[in-house]
Design an enzyme around this catalytic site. Structure first.
Site, short mmCIF file in Angstrom:
data_model
loop_
_atom_site.label_atom_id
_atom_site.label_comp_id
_atom_site.label_asym_id
_atom_site.label_seq_id
_atom_site.Cartn_x
_atom_site.Cartn_y
_atom_site.Cartn_z
CB SER A 99 6.19 1.04 -0.72
OG SER A 99 5.12 0.20 -0.41
CG ASP A 274 1.19 -0.35 -0.20
OD1 ASP A 274 0.40 0.03 -1.09
OD2 ASP A 274 2.07 -1.20 -0.40
CG ASP A 276 3.63 1.73 -3.88
OD1 ASP A 276 3.23 1.26 -2.80
OD2 ASP A 276 4.41 1.12 -4.63
CG ASP A 278 2.55 -2.07 -4.59
OD1 ASP A 278 2.28 -1.76 -3.42
OD2 ASP A 278 3.69 -2.40 -4.95
#
Length: 486
Positions: A99, A274, A276, A278
């Site tokens: 992340s 960010d 990834d 999510d």
């Protein structure tokens, strides 16, 4: 001989490369995941970091040896794994991602069937124990059989070259590469109505992470459906070296490029993700960053417009604005402990349509109760068109009604002593006390929440008031002085 593993955290796996996390650890985790869950089929994916692909392949090797068939989605965001786990009706899913952590870290996020999160008490401890107990000689032997390079060179792994041969995985008959991108995009579009859209210009900052591919796919879908959205793409291409810095828009110093692009292109609003993707962060038409707290209220309103009796989940750090919106609409506000595992569990229990955290995690019942960084901005874009308002105008009244400090972290020598000082002074004066997460005290026209970090000597403070910015600022300064008076 066993191996101690130190990269397991409360909700996921994160560790420093070659110190806490390498291909051997990834293999062990895969084997343990398969055996603990008795998983027949598992979907895996990874973010854009150099080590994500090697770790993912070592993970796949462990899963296969543990008894699972593996479906590899390649480069994917965390929410793509959540979606695929439910959509493909498999027994689990694992995303290899760090992340927003530094470049020398990586990690994993794990879910079981139906994309239900796996945390400490729901299987993560058991997976850790099984991974540690796996015999080291067996692990080394199996890794040698999966690799084309002997011996394994840690530098090669760190540079993203890796050692696990895809051909060996494929020859096992239990590994295949696949894509759920089209089905995932189709699902995202179920949250909006094409006919509601008027022309919009949006800045999309992927941060050189995994979001760019999805933005491109949505752009194609918009063209096919004649949804008039134009994208201004910033740091769009995936780049494992992150030339513009680790994508983490929660940090003020990482917001300038998005804000500048919004202003230069006269965009309606901007969004940034960010690594990834999510988490989604929004900027108004002037490039001003909008705190995630107020986006929670905005999205709650979007669902309550369609179902005024809906249940809305929120975290206890800042909540007066959210409660006011939900109560005015006739919905049911439900407070939950902070953290994705707690939010998701409470949403399932309450059958809540939406849950939001001020940290920009947004959860949706129809997305397997999982968090996603794509659905929030789609809903906000539709709101702009249907309400014929700007993003700023939709939140400015709420910000004025419930001004907040945002989360302020203080790193201390003794966090417990700081907490004790604050409670000694303020607890006797409080009109209401909430201990859902940390300690929350209310004083009629203002309140605060104070939480200790689970992993470091840090105190996290949030303060809000009822329509009184000077009071909020005064109490924030007062509390910080007491917290930091070591």
């Amino acid at each position: 001989m066993t191996r101690a593993i130190t990269c397991f955290k409360a909700y996921d796996i994160r560790g420093e490369l070659n110190e806490q996390l390498d291909e051997e650890v990834a293999y062990r985790i895969g084997y343990a995941f398969s055996s603990v869950l008795t998983a027949s089929n598992v979907v895996v994916g990874g973010d854009v970091r150099l080590t994500s692909a090697p770790l993912k392949l070592a993970l796949a090797a462990g899963l296969i040896d543990g008894g699972s068939a593996v479906i590899d989605l390649g480069q994917a965001g965390t929410e793509e794994i959540y979606f695929a786990t439910k959509y493909l009706k498999v027994d689990g899913g694992i995303e290899v991602t760090a992340s927003h952590n530094p470049i020398n870290y990586n990690g994993m996020k794990l879910v079981k069937a139906d994309a239900i999160p796996i945390s400490g008490d729901t299987g993560l401890h058991a997976i850790k124990q099984a991974a540690e107990e796996l015999d080291s000689d067996y692990v080394k032997q199996r890794l040698a059989e999966y690799t084309q390079q002997k011996p394994i060179d840690p530098k090669a792994f760190y540079n993203g070259q890796g050692h696990i041969a895809v051909s060996v995985l494929e020859n096992s008959g239990k590994y295949k590469q696949d894509s759920c991108l089209d089905a995932y995009i189709d699902h995202l579009l179920t949250y909006i109505e094409s006919a509601n859209f008027t022309p919009l210009k949006l800045v999309a900052n992927a941060g050189n992470g995994a979001a760019g591919k999805v933005v491109d796919a949505l752009e194609t879908a918009f063209e096919q459906r004649r949804i008039p959205i134009e994208f201004i793409k910033v740091h769009h291409d995936a780049d494992p070296t992150f030339p513009n810095g680790i994508p983490n828009p929660l940090l003020p110093e990482n917001r300038a490029d998005t804000a500048q692009a919004v202003r230069e292109h006269n965009a309606d609003f901007g969004m940034a993700w960010d690594g990834d993707f999510d988490r989604c962060f929004l900027f108004d038409a002037k490039g001003n960053f909008i705190e995630g707290y107020y986006i929670v209220g905005l999205l709650a309103q979007a669902f309550l417009d369609k179902d005024p009796s809906a249940k809305i989940i929120y975290d206890p750090r800042l909540y007066w604005n959210t409660e006011d919106i939900v109560n005015r609409a006739g919905g049911t506000p439900v407070k939950s402990k902070t953290g994705h595992a707690f939010i998701k569990e409470r949403m399932r229990k309450e059958d809540a349509v939406y849950g939001g955290e001020m940290s920009a995690h947004h959860y949706f019942r129809d997305f397997a109760y999982c968090d996603t960084g794509m659905i929030p901005w789609l809903l906000v874009a539709e709101l702009l068109c249907t309400k014929k308002q700007t993003l700023a105008s939709m939140v400015e009244q709420r910000i004025a009604a419930y001004p907040s400090s945002g989360e302020i972290n203080s790193k201390l020598q003794d966090a417990d002593a700081a907490l004790a000082r604050v409670l000694e002074k303020y607890r006797p004066l409080a009109e209401a006390i909430d201990e859902t997460d940390g300690i929350g005290l209310e004083f009629g026209t203002w309140r605060f929440n104070l939480r200790k970090s689970n992993t470091e000597p840090v105190i996290r403070l949030n303060v809000e008031s009822k329509g009184d910015i000077p009071l909020m600022e005064e109490k924030t300064a007062e509390l910080l002085a007491l917290i930091r008076a070591e």
